[in-house]
Design a protein around this motif. Structure first.
Motif, PDB file in Angstrom:
ATOM      1  N   GLY B 231     -48.903-109.816  60.357  1.00  0.00           N
ATOM      2  CA  GLY B 231     -47.525-110.255  60.377  1.00  0.00           C
ATOM      3  C   GLY B 231     -47.343-111.750  60.264  1.00  0.00           C
ATOM      4  N   LEU B 232     -48.438-112.464  59.978  1.00  0.00           N
ATOM      5  CA  LEU B 232     -48.326-113.910  59.965  1.00  0.00           C
ATOM      6  C   LEU B 232     -48.254-114.460  58.549  1.00  0.00           C
ATOM      7  CD1 LEU B 232     -50.830-114.484  62.817  1.00  0.00           C
ATOM      8  CD2 LEU B 232     -48.443-115.123  62.838  1.00  0.00           C
ATOM      9  N   GLY B 233     -47.938-113.630  57.607  1.00  0.00           N
ATOM     10  CA  GLY B 233     -47.826-114.100  56.237  1.00  0.00           C
ATOM     11  C   GLY B 233     -46.408-114.500  55.917  1.00  0.00           C
ATOM     12  N   ASP B 234     -46.245-115.165  54.782  1.00  0.00           N
ATOM     13  CA  ASP B 234     -44.944-115.655  54.375  1.00  0.00           C
ATOM     14  C   ASP B 234     -44.171-114.529  53.690  1.00  0.00           C
ATOM     15  OD1 ASP B 234     -42.790-116.930  53.247  1.00  0.00           O
ATOM     16  OD2 ASP B 234     -43.956-118.691  52.655  1.00  0.00           O
ATOM     17  N   PRO B 235     -43.044-114.117  54.257  1.00  0.00           N
ATOM     18  CA  PRO B 235     -42.304-112.993  53.672  1.00  0.00           C
ATOM     19  C   PRO B 235     -41.769-113.303  52.278  1.00  0.00           C
ATOM     20  CG  PRO B 235     -41.432-113.580  55.829  1.00  0.00           C
ATOM     21  CD  PRO B 235     -42.407-114.623  55.472  1.00  0.00           C
ATOM     22  N   THR B 236     -41.632-114.592  51.968  1.00  0.00           N
ATOM     23  CA  THR B 236     -41.104-114.896  50.651  1.00  0.00           C
ATOM     24  C   THR B 236     -42.194-114.923  49.591  1.00  0.00           C
ATOM     25  OG1 THR B 236     -41.377-117.263  50.983  1.00  0.00           O
ATOM     26  CG2 THR B 236     -39.274-116.295  51.627  1.00  0.00           C
ATOM     27  N   HIS B 237     -43.439-114.867  50.026  1.00  0.00           N
ATOM     28  CA  HIS B 237     -44.544-114.814  49.054  1.00  0.00           C
ATOM     29  C   HIS B 237     -45.362-113.568  49.367  1.00  0.00           C
ATOM     30  CE1 HIS B 237     -43.543-119.071  48.820  1.00  0.00           C
ATOM     31  NE2 HIS B 237     -44.157-119.097  47.672  1.00  0.00           N
ATOM     32  N   LEU B 238     -45.021-112.483  48.753  1.00  0.00           N
ATOM     33  CA  LEU B 238     -45.639-111.211  49.101  1.00  0.00           C
ATOM     34  C   LEU B 238     -47.065-111.072  48.593  1.00  0.00           C
ATOM     35  CD1 LEU B 238     -43.321-108.132  48.841  1.00  0.00           C
ATOM     36  CD2 LEU B 238     -44.341-109.201  50.813  1.00  0.00           C
ATOM     37  N   SER B 239     -48.018-111.304  49.484  1.00  0.00           N
ATOM     38  CA  SER B 239     -49.409-111.101  49.093  1.00  0.00           C
ATOM     39  C   SER B 239     -49.764-109.630  49.327  1.00  0.00           C
ATOM     40  CB  SER B 239     -50.314-111.979  49.940  1.00  0.00           C
ATOM     41  OG  SER B 239     -50.218-111.575  51.291  1.00  0.00           O
ATOM     42  N   TRP B 240     -50.960-109.266  48.939  1.00  0.00           N
ATOM     43  CA  TRP B 240     -51.408-107.896  49.151  1.00  0.00           C
ATOM     44  C   TRP B 240     -51.472-107.562  50.636  1.00  0.00           C
ATOM     45  CZ3 TRP B 240     -55.710-109.198  45.221  1.00  0.00           C
ATOM     46  CH2 TRP B 240     -55.236-108.949  43.921  1.00  0.00           C
ATOM     47  N   GLY B 241     -51.903-108.540  51.424  1.00  0.00           N
ATOM     48  CA  GLY B 241     -51.983-108.317  52.867  1.00  0.00           C
ATOM     49  C   GLY B 241     -50.617-108.047  53.459  1.00  0.00           C
ATOM     50  N   MET B 242     -49.621-108.819  52.979  1.00  0.00           N
ATOM     51  CA  MET B 242     -48.263-108.613  53.480  1.00  0.00           C
ATOM     52  C   MET B 242     -47.776-107.215  53.127  1.00  0.00           C
ATOM     53  SD  MET B 242     -46.932-111.008  55.164  1.00  0.00           S
ATOM     54  CE  MET B 242     -45.160-110.874  55.067  1.00  0.00           C
ATOM     55  N   THR B 243     -48.095-106.765  51.941  1.00  0.00           N
ATOM     56  CA  THR B 243     -47.689-105.423  51.534  1.00  0.00           C
ATOM     57  C   THR B 243     -48.257-104.388  52.507  1.00  0.00           C
ATOM     58  OG1 THR B 243     -47.915-106.230  49.266  1.00  0.00           O
ATOM     59  CG2 THR B 243     -47.542-103.877  49.564  1.00  0.00           C
ATOM     60  N   LEU B 244     -49.523-104.591  52.878  1.00  0.00           N
ATOM     61  CA  LEU B 244     -50.123-103.671  53.836  1.00  0.00           C
ATOM     62  C   LEU B 244     -49.434-103.761  55.193  1.00  0.00           C
ATOM     63  CD1 LEU B 244     -53.906-104.002  52.977  1.00  0.00           C
ATOM     64  CD2 LEU B 244     -52.472-101.972  52.760  1.00  0.00           C
ATOM     65  N   HIS B 245     -48.991-104.983  55.528  1.00  0.00           N
ATOM     66  CA  HIS B 245     -48.263-105.151  56.791  1.00  0.00           C
ATOM     67  C   HIS B 245     -47.009-104.299  56.794  1.00  0.00           C
ATOM     68  CE1 HIS B 245     -46.440-107.079  60.269  1.00  0.00           C
ATOM     69  NE2 HIS B 245     -45.370-107.359  59.527  1.00  0.00           N
ATOM     70  N   TYR B 246     -46.254-104.384  55.712  1.00  0.00           N
ATOM     71  CA  TYR B 246     -45.030-103.591  55.631  1.00  0.00           C
ATOM     72  C   TYR B 246     -45.344-102.109  55.585  1.00  0.00           C
ATOM     73  CZ  TYR B 246     -42.485-107.908  54.896  1.00  0.00           C
ATOM     74  OH  TYR B 246     -41.950-109.145  55.057  1.00  0.00           O
ATOM     75  N   ALA B 247     -46.416-101.775  54.928  1.00  0.00           N
ATOM     76  CA  ALA B 247     -46.810-100.369  54.876  1.00  0.00           C
ATOM     77  C   ALA B 247     -47.046 -99.833  56.276  1.00  0.00           C
ATOM     78  CB  ALA B 247     -48.087-100.223  54.051  1.00  0.00           C
ATOM     79  N   PHE B 248     -47.805-100.621  57.034  1.00  0.00           N
ATOM     80  CA  PHE B 248     -48.088-100.222  58.409  1.00  0.00           C
ATOM     81  C   PHE B 248     -46.805-100.141  59.208  1.00  0.00           C
ATOM     82  CE2 PHE B 248     -50.853 -99.341  61.734  1.00  0.00           C
ATOM     83  CZ  PHE B 248     -50.581-100.121  62.847  1.00  0.00           C
ATOM     84  N   GLY B 249     -45.927-101.133  58.943  1.00  0.00           N
ATOM     85  CA  GLY B 249     -44.682-101.190  59.691  1.00  0.00           C
ATOM     86  C   GLY B 249     -43.805 -99.968  59.490  1.00  0.00           C
ATOM     87  N   VAL B 250     -43.794 -99.395  58.295  1.00  0.00           N
ATOM     88  CA  VAL B 250     -42.952 -98.215  58.086  1.00  0.00           C
ATOM     89  C   VAL B 250     -43.721 -96.930  58.342  1.00  0.00           C
ATOM     90  CG1 VAL B 250     -41.484 -99.368  56.418  1.00  0.00           C
ATOM     91  CG2 VAL B 250     -43.450 -98.086  55.620  1.00  0.00           C
ATOM     92  N   GLY B 251     -44.867 -97.062  58.986  1.00  0.00           N
ATOM     93  CA  GLY B 251     -45.592 -95.857  59.367  1.00  0.00           C
ATOM     94  C   GLY B 251     -46.290 -95.153  58.225  1.00  0.00           C
ATOM     95  N   ALA B 252     -46.694 -95.933  57.224  1.00  0.00           N
ATOM     96  CA  ALA B 252     -47.356 -95.307  56.080  1.00  0.00           C
ATOM     97  C   ALA B 252     -48.593 -94.520  56.495  1.00  0.00           C
ATOM     98  CB  ALA B 252     -47.744 -96.377  55.058  1.00  0.00           C
ATOM     99  N   LEU B 253     -49.264 -95.017  57.514  1.00  0.00           N
ATOM    100  CA  LEU B 253     -50.470 -94.346  57.986  1.00  0.00           C
ATOM    101  C   LEU B 253     -50.157 -92.943  58.486  1.00  0.00           C
ATOM    102  CD1 LEU B 253     -52.668 -96.807  60.060  1.00  0.00           C
ATOM    103  CD2 LEU B 253     -53.267 -95.565  58.006  1.00  0.00           C
ATOM    104  N   PHE B 254     -49.141 -92.872  59.340  1.00  0.00           N
ATOM    105  CA  PHE B 254     -48.895 -91.587  59.983  1.00  0.00           C
ATOM    106  C   PHE B 254     -48.169 -90.626  59.068  1.00  0.00           C
ATOM    107  CE2 PHE B 254     -50.545 -93.780  63.350  1.00  0.00           C
ATOM    108  CZ  PHE B 254     -49.801 -94.888  63.690  1.00  0.00           C
ATOM    109  N   SER B 255     -47.403 -91.203  58.123  1.00  0.00           N
ATOM    110  CA  SER B 255     -46.625 -90.320  57.266  1.00  0.00           C
ATOM    111  C   SER B 255     -47.296 -90.068  55.940  1.00  0.00           C
ATOM    112  CB  SER B 255     -45.237 -90.937  57.009  1.00  0.00           C
ATOM    113  OG  SER B 255     -44.712 -91.444  58.209  1.00  0.00           O
ATOM    114  N   ASN B 256     -48.540 -90.527  55.846  1.00  0.00           N
ATOM    115  CA  ASN B 256     -49.306 -90.225  54.641  1.00  0.00           C
ATOM    116  C   ASN B 256     -48.715 -90.807  53.360  1.00  0.00           C
ATOM    117  OD1 ASN B 256     -51.466 -89.216  53.313  1.00  0.00           O
ATOM    118  ND2 ASN B 256     -50.756 -87.106  53.248  1.00  0.00           N
ATOM    119  N   PHE B 257     -48.203 -92.038  53.441  1.00  0.00           N
ATOM    120  CA  PHE B 257     -47.739 -92.702  52.222  1.00  0.00           C
ATOM    121  C   PHE B 257     -48.943 -93.373  51.560  1.00  0.00           C
ATOM    122  CE2 PHE B 257     -43.817 -91.498  53.508  1.00  0.00           C
ATOM    123  CZ  PHE B 257     -43.153 -92.284  54.438  1.00  0.00           C
TER     124      PHE B 257
END
Lengths: 319, 293, 323
Positions: B231-257
């Motif tokens: 969560g320490l990345g710059d939201p205005t510069h979406l790196s791959w890590g940030m994408t994974l952060h958001y993925a985790f945030g919306v529960g991609a792991l548990f919902s099988n996204f």
């Protein structure tokens, strides 16, 4: 029958740059009790010869042809396992070049020798340690120091320890590869004296590999001079020093300073060591030989027995 | 036709290149890297959809891969493939810029310690020791949260902590160079320290610096992705890590996204792998220790 | 005796390091751009509360006074109060330490064992197809983001295959009849995060082990052992391994920080209630006292672990032991 009989040995190495003909058809014989000095420049094939006898060649080496008869077996055909169990260290051992590093720093010195003993003999650990102490006395190290680590030993002591290790299983033949090169002159003399006395005391046969002729003069009764993977001259040491016949040997002896003799200017042998991947044609020495004739460039000279026990390989000596 | 005379360093570049060509691993890494650089540079042409915060398709939220959205969509309805393409720019930039910083600091510390020796060396090595012992990621986390999560802060945080390896390697190299006769003769002639360092030492350690940098880019990208994931990345510069952060945030792991999770991490791995392969091959050529074997 | 001297020397070093780390920790949290007191004051507090807290914690005092107070508090075990949980930071950390230690130790054992085995195999069969594939595997593991590996494992084995639980260290609502069933439950939860960290950390160690073994193989004392006639297997396990392990200990020392860092992200992915997850939450929630306290504890642990590794190395290497 000779004690050790090498015939037409060829050991080549495959490398990225080509095939290195390190040992290219050599023959030697040693009788029991001999000390043969194998001399020549760096890279002429001396160490490779030793490694071939001991079967310790690296994986990119091939023994193309030849026979090494030791006792009644051909060492080249008896198989690794038999060699390891019956020959290595039990009947023939080796003192390596740069013995400083031959001792494993994390084990006690004595332990490494007991490992050598226990690999070949079924005796108790205590007996093995007793033997170590005897060996230490034999080579002139205080037996109490057997339980110390290599870094606590001086250079000369390490060399003595390595010699002790080579004698651990009572071998008949000891091959010493540049045993004193890394030591200072005084220690050199001590070690050579030690080796001489051990040879007498234990009735050992030795092959002494060196580029330093004075070592041969000191300790060996026979000598063989190698150049570019071939033996160019072979005889007893007195003959080699007093009556060298091959131009290369003559060049080497000529530069051998003498304390009592006259002052001579240095006459280095011209040229540089040969490339063993594509060695010179005909006689390997011809580019550097002051007496080279036409035939020397085209045909390899045969080995001729000039006098009894004195072999030379040179076109000049055709009778 | 004119015959071109090759100067010394040109010959060594050719020699180096032919050595490099022998390494399949190195070539593969290089090819991979070129691919990613190319794709990132031309992301704006290659990406099928824009990825601004307002560009999402509200009718296609968190959809698995379809013919319209080849890699699926995120929670704002943005196309995954486009996100990945643009994300590469950020990740690569962070990696390279922070490595420049790392190389600079590492070279200064390493060469000074090796060359000047004595108290300077002692001091610099103690300084390096501190950075070695303190766990890297937690320190980065602390720094990043104190300084704020922006693109440049992240570059700074990663750069200011990643130089220890380079410093150590360079110091060792300089120490062995110092013993060489040509340095002694330069001193005897009366060359100043600056001149010796500039003309004799630096050119000789340059290959090592480059090899270190290549390896460093890989680890920088990994650090950046870890930091972004937390969560320490710059939201205005979406790196791959940030994408994974958001993925985790919306529960991609548990919902099988899975489409949200797999591509960014896969890209990170491939890019770091490319640099690691290249660095490994470089190391084989440049590192005197390994060459001896 | 060499090792005593090593212990004292490195021990003093460790203490100095801990001192420096404490100082750094103090100043780090005061360098925030803007209002330096924001670190200690939660943005949620009212102005009045803020003034009271500022005074209570002495944050309106000059810096050196604050520093002294900080040290005093540390020595009495006071790491502050969490903004979010409203509990002493030290308690929060201490509760979670066992979980993190469990995860780290178990995965560390796996990493070391696997690295040594693969390193041995690769070095022994140098240049073979097996060696090359192992190298590629090792390099890939090195390049893989560990938390992503964890995520993938979780996705496949827990969510899709339902073989493992998805979060936590144990199942909260399960009543356990015996110690065994509790332990089994914990192990069931532990398996995936442990494998994630265990395998993910192999990369670097495997390559170093392999290189170190190759170095040793080339040493003269190995050729001597072969000359002596020691069988190959014995050479490998007796003569070579002892020597090759020394650089391995050194490398492990250097990578300790990295391993700890990996725990933070892995705990986050698996919602494993350890210190790592605590750090993640404190970052997300801007709970600075917790962040500062946890960072301090982690760093001190790293220094101590490093110290222990140095002692172990000193014990293993006779050149150090018998100076």
């Amino acid at each position: 029958m000779s004690f050790l009989d090498i015939r037409n040995l060829k050991t080549y190495f495959t490398t990225k740059g080509g095939t290195v003909k390190a040992v290219d058809d050599i023959s030697l014989q040693i009788e029991k009790g001999d000390a043969l000095g194998l001399a020549g420049e760096s890279g002429c094939g001396k160490t490779t010869t030793a490694l071939t006898i001991m079967h310790l060649l690296p994986s990119n080496a091939i023994v193309l042809s030849g026979k090494i008869r030791f006792g009644d077996v051909d060492l080249l055909t008896i198989g690794e396992e038999k060699l390891r169990k019956d020959f290595r260290w039990k009947r023939m051992s080796m003192v390596f070049q740069g013995a400083m590093n031959a001792l494993n720093p994390v084990f006690k010195v004595g332990e490494q020798i007991t490992q050598a003993i226990l690999t070949h003999e079924e005796i108790t650990k205590e007996s093995a340690w007793e033997r170590v102490e005897e060996l230490f006395s034999l080579v002139g190290i205080n037996p109490a120091r057997a339980k110390e680590y290599p870094h606590e030993f001086s250079g000369g002591m390490k060399q003595r320890a390595i010699i002790a290790m080579s004698l651990a299983c009572d071998p008949e033949l000891v091959i010493a590869d540049e045993p004193v090169t890394a030591l200072d002159v005084i220690v050199q003399a001590q070690i050579l004296e030690l080796m001489r006395s051990l040879r007498d005391k234990l009735g050992l046969s030795m092959i002494m590999i060196t580029h330093d002729l004075s070592v041969i003069a000191d300790t060996c009764n026979k000598a063989a001079i190698m150049y570019a993977g071939k033996i160019v001259e072979r005889a007893d040491s007195v003959t080699i020093f007093k009556q060298p016949e091959h131009p290369y040997t003559q060049g080497l002896i000529a530069n051998f300073p003498s304390i009592s003799g006259e002052m001579k200017p240095f006459e280095p042998i011209s040229g540089s060591p040969p490339n063993l991947i594509s060695p010179p044609s005909g006689c390997r020495f011809h580019p550097r030989c002051p007496y080279a004739m036409g035939i020397c460039e085209n045909k390899e000279p045969e080995i001729i027995e000039l006098k009894r026990g004195h072999f030379v390989s040179c076109h000049l000596k055709r009778h | 036709m004119q015959k071109v005379k090759l100067r010394g360093y040109e010959k060594s570049i050719i020699k180096f290149w032919s050595q490099y060509m022998e390494s399949k691993i190195g070539l593969f890494g290089l090819a991979l890297l070129i691919f990613f650089v190319f794709v990132s540079a031309f992301a704006n042409i290659l990406a099928p959809y824009p990825v601004g915060p307002k560009d999402g398709d509200s009718k296609a939220i968190l959809k698995p891969p379809t013919s319209k959205y080849v890699l699926g969509t995120d929670e704002l309805g943005r196309d995954m493939l486009s996100l990945i393409l643009y994300g590469g720019r950020v990740s690569l930039m962070i990696g390279m810029l922070s490595t420049l910083m790392t190389a600079l600091i590492g070279t200064i510390v390493g060469v000074s310690a090796g060359y000047f020796g004595g108290n300077t060396e002692e001091l610099l090595m103690r300084f390096t020791d501190i950075f070695l012992v303190i766990p890297g990621l937690p320190l980065m986390i602390v720094l990043a949260s104190i300084l704020g999560a922006t693109f440049w802060n992240m570059i700074f945080v990663i750069g200011v902590l990643g130089w220890t390896g380079t410093a150590r390697v360079l110091r060792a190299q300089v120490l062995s160079l110092k013993e060489k006769p040509f340095i002694e003769s330069a001193r005897a002639i009366g060359a100043s320290d600056a001149r010796i360092i500039g003309r004799h030492i630096l050119p000789n350690v340059l290959p090592l610096i480059v090899a270190q940098m290549v390896l460093n880019i890989g680890s920088s990208i990994l650090s950046a992705s870890s930091l972004s994931f937390l969560g320490l990345g710059d939201p205005t510069h979406l790196s791959w890590g940030m994408t994974l952060h958001y993925a985790f945030g919306v529960g991609a792991l548990f919902s099988n996204f899975y489409w949200y999770l797999i591509p960014p991490g896969f890209c990170i791995t491939l890019v770091v792998l490319a640099f690691t392969f290249i660095g490994y091959s470089l190391d084989q050529i440049v590192n005197p220790r390994i060459r001896r074997r | 005796m060499g090792i005593g001297r090593v212990a004292i020397k490195r021990g003093i070093n460790a203490i100095v390091l801990i001192g420096m780390v404490t100082v750094i920790n103090f100043f780090l949290f005061r360098i925030m751009p803007g209002d330096p007191t924001t670190m200690m004051i939660s943005p949620r507090m009212t102005h009045e509360t803020r003034r009271i807290i500022l005074h209570k914690f002495g944050l309106d005092q000059p810096l050196y006074v604050q520093f002294v107070r900080y040290i005093q508090q540390l020595l009495s075990g006071n790491l502050g109060i969490s903004f979010i949980y409203q509990r002493p930071v030290l308690d929060l950390i201490v509760e979670r330490i066992p979980n993190t230690v469990l995860l780290l130790l178990s995965s560390f054992i796996i990493t070391v064992i696997l690295s040594i085995i693969t390193g041995l195999v690769a070095a022994w069969k140098r240049g073979s197809k097996l060696d090359i594939s192992l190298i590629v595997f090792g390099l890939t593991m090195h390049a893989l983001p560990i938390f992503w590996l964890g995520g993938l494992l979780l996705l496949y084995f827990s969510v899709q295959l339902d073989l493992f639980p998805v979060i936590g260290v144990s199942t909260p609502w399960l009543k356990h009849e015996s110690v065994f069933s509790y332990v089994a439950d914990v192990l069931h939860h532990l398996f995936l995060p442990m494998m994630t960290l265990g395998i993910g950390n192999i990369g670097g160690l495997f390559l170093i082990t392999r290189n170190s073994l190759l170095d040793v193989f080339a040493e003269d004392y190995v050729t001597t052992a072969r000359a002596v006639g020691v069988p190959s297997r014995t050479i490998l396990f007796r003569n070579v391994l002892r020597n090759a392990m020394l650089p391995l200990v050194t490398i492990i020392m250097l990578r300790l920080g990295f391993i700890i860092g990996g725990a933070v992200t892995t705990e986050t992915v698996f919602t494993w209630p350890g210190v790592g997850l605590l750090i993640y939450r404190s970052v997300m929630q801007e709970d600075y006292p917790v962040l500062q306290g946890a960072f301090l504890i982690i760093t001190i642990s790293a220094v101590l672990a490093n110290f222990m590794a140095e002692i172990i190395y000193g014990y293993l290497d006779p050149r150090v032991r018998y100076e």
